[in-house]
Scaffold this motif. Structure first.
Motif: not given
Length: 261
Positions: A174-182
């Motif tokens: 979720g941290g990766y998603f928030t910082h890289r994929l949004i």
């Protein structure tokens, strides 16, 4: 009062159902993008938070809204309902912490598994028609079972689809998603398909798309995009792509008529 956010319509359907059942007002979170928000609550009014799960977390829009929320929740029943395509991880635990920081205690929480709408990764696509219908039918039955719990203000209820690895999903992935994929950077328009109808701009919940009828859409690239894919899924000519990740993939947005088939 029910505070809600929805991109492709799954959560809107659930929030509207609860609003009609409890006779309580719906407040669309994107309508209050900045500043503190201090709504007037009626005596004994329930407080609901309804939103989709983004990367096994509450959407950043919802978390920001909560941080700006100013209300006295004492004497009010507070609940949350989130929707997801698979599972929710520690979404509710994250929300609960955010609420506690503004003095709000969460009494009960619920989740619904709804048709998949996130198509931003190569291995992810919308559900088959049969799976979509099955998810809607099961969600409708669950929502009907949640409504009397909420109506009676039952506390300590946790009916959640947390999944097998909630901590890993929410905290690491979720941290990766928030910082890289949004991000709206990969969004682009196929000029041969686009008819400049303006639908994509009209359905974007955060007004991240410049354009309208007669104009080719352009994304603002200002950090407001939630990557909810509302623009992609509502495009009637499938003219919007997200890099190469959405090529040959399906589209979905909640339609009450398809649920009732």
């Amino acid at each position: 009062m029910i505070f809600y956010f929805s991109g492709t319509g799954n959560t809107r359907w659930a929030a509207q159902y609860l609003s009609e059942a409890t006779q309580e007002e719906l407040v669309f979170i994107p309508d209050h993008p900045t500043g503190t928000f201090s709504p007037d609550l009626k005596e004994g009014e329930r407080i609901g938070f309804c939103f989709p799960v983004h990367g096994w977390r509450p959407p950043k829009l919802v978390r920001d809204f909560v941080s700006r929320l100013r209300l006295r929740a004492e004497g009010h029943y507070v609940y949350a309902l989130c929707t997801a395509g698979d599972n929710i991880g520690e979404t509710i635990e994250i929300l609960e912490k955010d609420l506690s920081e503004v003095g709000i205690h969460l009494d009960s929480a619920f989740s619904l598994i709804m048709p998949e709408s996130y198509v931003g990764l190569p291995f992810m696509d919308v559900d088959t028609e049969a799976k979509e219908k099955a998810k809607k039918d099961e969600a409708a039955a669950l929502l009907q079972s949640y409504e009397p719990i909420i109506a009676k203000r039952e506390k300590g209820v946790r009916q959640l689809h947390r999944g097998h690895w909630p901590r890993i999903n929410s905290r690491i992935i979720g941290g990766y998603f928030t910082h890289r994929l949004i991000t709206d950077r990969p969004f682009h328009v196929d000029s041969e398909r686009c008819v400049a109808c303006g639908i994509c701009a009209s359905v974007c919940p955060v007004h991240d798309i410049i354009g309208g009828p007669g104009s080719t859409p352009q994304w603002r690239h200002d950090g407001s995009c939630l990557t909810c894919f509302a623009c992609y899924h509502h495009c009637p000519h499938h003219a919007i792509e997200y890099g190469r990740r959405t090529q040959h993939k399906g589209q979905y947005h909640f339609d009450q008529r398809t649920k009732d088939k």
